[in-house]
Scaffold this active site. Structure first.
Site, short mmCIF file in Angstrom:
data_model
loop_
_atom_site.label_atom_id
_atom_site.label_comp_id
_atom_site.label_asym_id
_atom_site.label_seq_id
_atom_site.Cartn_x
_atom_site.Cartn_y
_atom_site.Cartn_z
N GLY A 12 0.78 -1.26 0.16
CA GLY A 12 -0.06 -0.05 -0.15
C GLY A 12 0.80 1.07 0.02
O GLY A 12 2.06 1.17 -0.21
N ALA A 44 -9.11 3.86 -1.06
CA ALA A 44 -9.26 4.97 -0.24
C ALA A 44 -9.87 5.78 -1.17
O ALA A 44 -9.25 6.31 -2.25
CB ALA A 44 -8.14 5.42 0.21
N GLY A 46 -11.53 9.07 -0.04
CA GLY A 46 -11.62 10.51 0.70
C GLY A 46 -10.25 11.33 -0.01
O GLY A 46 -10.44 12.04 -0.78
N GLY A 47 -9.20 11.11 0.49
CA GLY A 47 -7.91 11.55 0.24
C GLY A 47 -6.95 11.94 1.25
O GLY A 47 -6.91 11.09 2.17
N GLU A 115 -14.31 16.53 5.40
CA GLU A 115 -14.69 15.34 6.17
C GLU A 115 -15.09 15.91 7.72
O GLU A 115 -14.75 16.76 8.09
CB GLU A 115 -13.85 14.33 5.93
CG GLU A 115 -13.75 13.97 4.31
CD GLU A 115 -12.69 12.93 4.10
OE1 GLU A 115 -12.46 12.01 4.78
OE2 GLU A 115 -12.30 12.66 3.00
N HIS A 238 -17.20 2.78 9.56
CA HIS A 238 -17.35 3.57 8.60
C HIS A 238 -18.95 3.93 8.73
O HIS A 238 -19.60 2.96 8.51
CB HIS A 238 -16.84 3.84 7.27
CG HIS A 238 -16.84 5.00 6.57
ND1 HIS A 238 -18.01 5.75 5.98
CD2 HIS A 238 -15.97 5.66 6.09
CE1 HIS A 238 -17.69 6.44 5.44
NE2 HIS A 238 -16.33 6.79 5.59
N ARG A 284 -16.94 10.52 13.27
CA ARG A 284 -17.53 8.99 12.74
C ARG A 284 -17.83 8.16 13.84
O ARG A 284 -18.85 7.46 13.61
CB ARG A 284 -16.14 8.40 11.96
CG ARG A 284 -16.17 8.33 10.58
CD ARG A 284 -15.03 7.81 10.03
NE ARG A 284 -14.87 8.46 8.78
CZ ARG A 284 -13.85 8.34 7.86
NH1 ARG A 284 -13.18 7.23 8.27
NH2 ARG A 284 -13.63 8.73 7.13
N HIS A 345 -13.90 -0.37 9.25
CA HIS A 345 -13.15 0.49 7.91
C HIS A 345 -11.62 0.67 8.47
O HIS A 345 -11.01 0.28 7.66
CB HIS A 345 -13.93 1.91 8.14
CG HIS A 345 -13.42 2.69 7.05
ND1 HIS A 345 -13.33 2.29 5.84
CD2 HIS A 345 -12.96 4.02 7.30
CE1 HIS A 345 -12.86 3.41 5.19
NE2 HIS A 345 -12.44 4.33 5.93
N ARG A 380 -9.60 7.91 14.69
CA ARG A 380 -8.77 8.23 13.76
C ARG A 380 -9.70 9.49 12.88
O ARG A 380 -10.80 9.32 12.57
CB ARG A 380 -8.53 7.27 12.90
CG ARG A 380 -7.54 7.95 11.41
CD ARG A 380 -7.40 7.04 10.44
NE ARG A 380 -8.69 6.44 10.07
CZ ARG A 380 -9.42 6.69 8.57
NH1 ARG A 380 -8.43 7.28 7.82
NH2 ARG A 380 -10.18 6.25 8.39
N SER A 385 -4.67 8.96 7.52
CA SER A 385 -3.90 7.73 7.39
C SER A 385 -3.11 7.76 6.31
O SER A 385 -1.96 7.35 6.38
CB SER A 385 -4.85 6.68 7.34
OG SER A 385 -6.15 6.73 6.74
N LEU A 386 -3.49 8.25 5.10
CA LEU A 386 -2.50 8.14 3.75
C LEU A 386 -1.67 9.20 4.25
O LEU A 386 -0.26 8.99 4.06
CB LEU A 386 -3.42 8.55 2.77
CG LEU A 386 -4.51 7.71 2.09
CD1 LEU A 386 -5.04 8.24 0.92
CD2 LEU A 386 -4.05 6.46 1.92
C1 SIN Z 1 -13.80 8.21 2.97
O1 SIN Z 1 -13.62 8.60 2.00
O2 SIN Z 1 -15.16 8.49 3.98
C2 SIN Z 1 -12.76 7.59 3.92
C3 SIN Z 1 -11.56 8.48 4.18
C4 SIN Z 1 -10.90 7.95 5.32
O3 SIN Z 1 -11.42 6.95 5.91
O4 SIN Z 1 -9.99 8.64 5.86
#
Ligand code: SIN
Length: 531
Positions: A12, A44, A46-47, A115, A238, A284, A345, A380, A385-386
């Protein structure tokens, strides 16, 4: 026997970033269970959360991360990851990755997503396929490198450690046994620098947003090798996955709520207003629990995510992957609310490391979701995380370069894998039955809302299953299915043991028997080490 300067398990964002950078300093092996691109990263949507806007600040990103983490983040780690983010984003754009941007007063600026839990727009993204684009970019670069060898369809079985070989000196990692799925042979790989980047364990639950590879391998392998494991009770659910019998918990990105999507119950009420001032964009854990409560109260199968107020052009341009996938399952998000349910998630705990990814076992590093660096604490913050993957992998390489192995493994003879007197698995049904049983019991007893009694039940069942799986492991030839089952059972037991020991509710760990947060006794990490 093979030998490399660096061995990375997992492909990853964290593993590939590390491998690419390490390739400039020695030989690198990347071991991955399926194809190179099969990873959580590739899924993934979101970003990458990163401070790039004039209206944002490191201080605000740090504060949002600490707030989400509910008192268990390591503030120094949070500050390091947040402040080093922009430089690591430049590393990615230097490789040719292009994040979405938009025209502002005659110049281009990043098109930042929003987010849950973020006080500002700060999520860099490529439409709703950010992870896939990152994965493609990193793999393309890896294929150009002459010093990296990618071993696809290879699965790590166990680490080789000085302790297991009976050396009385300081325990350390010396290498790894790896199963070649095609030949069914187990190879011995020697290295003084082993990096686990195997991602999370979503498959331990019946419903998950994760791909099939997410079976908790890294945590299970590190645990068996004697490394310390932290905070496994904090599993993030999630809130919004497509509710459809064939959709395999397809993720509906939080970015949809960031762009104005509203959660409604089966009566059409904006129910989140009753749970949190930020409504559908609350953190979340709160949204997932609220949906769970609404579903249980109403007896409905799901709730709905309504973004029909946005124009069809905007939705198709910003969320092409989600739009197309929903449509394939008969849901047109332009015209109707999307039916959604929560699913497992993200693993917020993992192998305990410092901010450089160093574990408690010398020679072993862990980066990405498999690691518990202290960034996420008890919950988190979305899209952190990315960011952690790119920052900590960079730091891990720097740390490994300045700390050469104290006792290089070359002075030690590593034994070849001994298969023993084993036969082929005769009844595959046992593996699949146990796999299903673990995932269902984790969903029913160790899910979004927990109780002491449910946890005790889960613990008792898991002990029996682990005994059965151990017997299987020693009597039959190992296969990827069997190894994954063994890892899944180990990780499930670690989640349950950690949850049992936390007699309070905090972040993602919520129990009806101890609904309050108890800072006096529990404002600390849950640490487990195999005796
Ligand atoms: C999402 O796109 O909702 C996931 C993003 C994440 O879990 O960091």
């Amino acid at each position: 026997m093979k030998e490399f300067d660096f061995v990375v398990i997992g492909s990853g964002i964290a593993g590939l970033t590390f491998a690419l950078k390490a390739a400039k300093h020695g030989s690198v092996a990347v071991i991955t269970k399926r194809n190179g691109a099969d990873s959580n990263t590739a899924w993934a949507q979101g970003g990458v959360a990163c401070v790039t806007s004039e209206e944002d600040s490191f201080e605000l990103h740090v504060r949002d991360t600490l707030d989400a983490g509910a008192g268990l983040c390591d503030e120094a780690t949070v500050r390091t990851v947040v402040t080093e983010g922009p430089a690591r984003i430049r590393d990615l754009t230097d490789l040719g990755l292009h994040f979405d941007d938009r025209e502002v007063s005659g110049h281009r600026e990043p098109d930042l997503g929003r987010e849950g839990g973020h006080s500002k727009r700060r999520v860099l993204h490529v439409q709703d396929v950010t992870g896939r684009e990152i994965e493609v970019t990193l793999l393309r670069e890896l294929q150009r490198s002459s010093t990296v060898q990618l071993f696809e369809n290879h699965m790590a079985v166990d680490l080789i450690t000085a302790g297991k070989l009976g050396f009385a000196t300081e325990d350390r990692c010396l290498g790894v046994y790896v199963l070649d799925e095609k030949t069914a042979a187990v190879e011995t790989i020697r290295t003084d620098r082993l990096v686990l980047a195997t991602g999370g364990c979503g498959k331990v639950y019946l419903y998950t947003t994760n791909p099939d590879v997410a079976t908790g391998d890294g945590v299970a392998i590190a645990w068996r090798a004697g490394a310390t494991i932290a905070n496994m009770e904090f599993i993030q659910f999630h809130p919004t996955c497509l509710f459809h019998p064939n959709a395999k918990s397809f993720l509906i990105s939080e970015a949809v709520r960031g762009e104005g999507g509203v959660l409604r119950n089966n009566r059409g009420d904006d129910f989140m207003a009753r749970y949190h001032p930020l409504k559908s964009l609350a953190p979340r854990d709160i949204v997932a629990r609220a949906i769970d409560a609404e579903i249980k109260r109403s007896g409905a199968n799901c709730v709905f995510l309504d973004i029909t107020q946005k124009s069809p052009e905007f939705l198709r341009e910003r969320f092409p992957h989600i739009y197309e996938t929903c449509l394939r399952f008969g849901v047109d998000m332009v015209k109707q609310p999307i039916p959604v349910v929560p699913a497992a998630h993200y693993q917020c705990g993992g192998i305990k490391t410092d901010v450089n990814g160093a574990t408690t076992l010398p020679g072993l590093y862990a980066i990405g979701e498999v690691a518990s660096t202290g960034l996420h604490g008890a919950n988190r913050l979305a899209s952190n995380s990315l960011l952690e993957g790119i920052v900590v992998s960079h730091r891990a390489l720097s740390a490994l370069r300045v700390q050469p192995a104290a006792h290089p493994s070359r002075s030690i003879t590593l034994p070849e894998w001994r298969p023993g007197n084993v036969q082929d698995v005769d009844e595959l049904v046992v593996i699949y039955h146990n796999w299903d049983e673990i995932r269902r019991l984790m969903w029913d007893y160790v899910g979004i809302v927990r109780t002491d009694k449910r946890l005790q039940r889960a613990s008792a069942r898991l002990r029996n299953l682990q005994r059965e799986i151990r017997e299987f492991y020693w009597n039959f030839k190992i296969t990827v299915d069997l190894l994954e089952l063994r890892n899944l059972a180990t990780v499930a037991a670690l989640i349950v043991d950690s949850a049992v020991s936390r007699k309070e509710s905090r972040g993602l760990h919520y129990t009806l028997d101890h609904p309050e947060t108890d800072d006096g006794h529990f404002k600390r990490d849950t640490l487990l080490t195999r005796m």
